[in-house]
Design an enzyme around this catalytic site. Sequence first.
Site, PDB file in Angstrom:
ATOM      1  N   ASP A 197       0.848  -1.182   0.000  1.00 23.07           N
ATOM      2  CA  ASP A 197       0.000   0.000   0.000  1.00 23.07           C
ATOM      3  C   ASP A 197       0.888   1.238   0.000  1.00 23.07           C
ATOM      4  OD1 ASP A 197      -2.271   1.851   0.872  1.00 23.07           O
ATOM      5  OD2 ASP A 197      -3.286  -0.076   1.009  1.00 23.07           O
ATOM      6  N   HIS A 239      -3.529   5.790   4.235  1.00 18.67           N
ATOM      7  CA  HIS A 239      -4.220   4.673   3.602  1.00 18.67           C
ATOM      8  C   HIS A 239      -3.648   3.316   4.000  1.00 18.67           C
ATOM      9  CE1 HIS A 239      -5.754   2.190   0.170  1.00 18.67           C
ATOM     10  NE2 HIS A 239      -6.780   3.015   0.235  1.00 18.67           N
ATOM     11  N   SER A 257     -11.299  -0.294  -0.570  1.00 20.52           N
ATOM     12  CA  SER A 257     -10.008  -0.402   0.104  1.00 20.52           C
ATOM     13  C   SER A 257     -10.185  -0.780   1.560  1.00 20.52           C
ATOM     14  CB  SER A 257      -9.245   0.930   0.033  1.00 20.52           C
ATOM     15  OG  SER A 257      -8.690   1.144  -1.228  1.00 20.52           O
TER      16      SER A 257
END
Length: 590
Positions: free
Chosen positions: A182, A242, A432
């Site tokens: 990621d 994220h 996600s």
Amino acid sequence: LAQTVEPAASDQSKIAPTLADALRTSPGDISFLVILSEQMNPQQVVAAAGAEDIVAKRAALYAALTEHVRRTQAPLRAWLDAQGVSYTAHYLVNMLEVRGDLALAQRLAQRPEIGRLVHNPLVRGFEVFDVSRPSWLRQEALSASPASAASATLPWGLIDTNADDVWALGFRGQGIVVAGQDTGVAWDHPALQRAYRGWNPTTMTATHPYNWFDAWGRDPNLDRGCPVDPQIPCDDDLRSSHGTHTLGTIVGDATGMGDTVIGMAPDAVWMACRNMRNGFGTPASYIACFEFFLAPYPQGGDPMTDGRPELAPHIINNSWGCPPQEGCDVESLRQVVETMRAAGIFVVASAGNEGPDCSTVKNPIGLHDAVTSVGAHASNGAIAWFSSRGPVTVDGSGRLKPDLTAPGVGVRSAGRLSNGQPTVNLTLSGTSMAAPHVAGAVALLWSLEPGLIGKVEETEQILLDSAVAVPSAECLSGTPQSPNPVYGYGRLDVLRAAQLVLGDRVAIAVEAFPPEGGVLTGGGVVAPGSPVTVTAAAAPGYTFVNWTEGGVEVSTEPLYAFTAQENRRLTANFRPPLWLPVISRQGGVR
């Protein structure tokens, strides 16, 4: 490089149209992938290895792949060296990444060993949403508050999937390694540090080689949010954290912050790879992370010779996409995930955020059959408007995707505030956020039944068979049915999956307190009436005290034998070493 001979039409066809367009319009050199014709079949390699042990199979696969590319790439690499062209060699796909112009591409296309040349574009890897805004305004959801403002309740996704009920059986992901590729990860976040495979709680030190890799290295101008040393983990997504957020949903535990467990499998451990820089990745950066996961190696090492497949993770979460319309090569990424599946590594992927139209599951790796693709639903069970729908039509397969859905709207997890302080109240939405729930669910199932480890197809089928069916006629003709291209086989329910795994057997769970106090053996899933022996061996400096169940002492002996009749959760208690102050010669306490 001068082009003295007009390339043949057959040679020109080796250059993908998106690459040809980019080469014609670029004022300078660009990155592209040189893919050789000769590729290995990973399934055949694993079958030929004949080993039952998954680690042995993985080692055989790594050895075969790396030997194959060293041999077949040798003439091409020698030619590139002679031309002064730098390159990066890969082995999951027999390919090299180069930088060059149209003339170089045309000369490469004339070489007989070359199968095709494709673009290696920089593409936006993910998108998260503020679902309170109109659907046309796709922005980041950054509802966060300081860690001290504890939520007091588990994130809704853990309850929705019944993860807490699996914990009650005594299985919380122990013994399982989960990886995330990621934007990176804030490795020292209080909700994640304890579960980092590189963290030693006794010495309070971290070992990053083999546990972390940065596919981008570090650039002092482009990576200002990260340490200079690329071997030190970081999350360069300063807006939404994220990578930290997704990993928190898998393994996060914020009880030490005065909050709750925030991850599906809080006793699993994690490793990670940064595949995006500032939210943008390339096919090569994604593949580099997969190569690190198949056989981890140190930053700056040689993936062909320094890899250690015995350190590979069991599960990989992928909350990113690589759009073909922007030049991403579908076939090479398909080959990569099929190789990981052959290696017994469970690959989970977000289905994409391009809903609500049908056939919007269209980007690697979520479109591929070899991965478990996850759509997003809200706390009321309804599909998220942004969740990509199937069927997959971009490759003509008509494949059903997503495979299932998981919580992906208003998901609370770990991150950083604008002042850099850690929080576990960062709320984001997107597929996600849904995919990590499934990655954590697999960790729970494999800790419950280690015999499933590496059996990707069987485990995936258990998840699908146990999902809560949601009939729908959307993206279909006719009456509502399940499975369907909206929810796949339904909503994730890890308790039902665990019950499928157990069948008429019982689960005997063992845990150490404190976790570093000793090593335990025994337990697992057994038939009722089976004899069970569990043992506890104290770690250096610790002393075994007793076995307890529900706070009640059941044995004072390190070896405890009994007949299994029902699910049991046993705790081996250890007394830590006494800490005595030592007076130094300077008169201080140390």
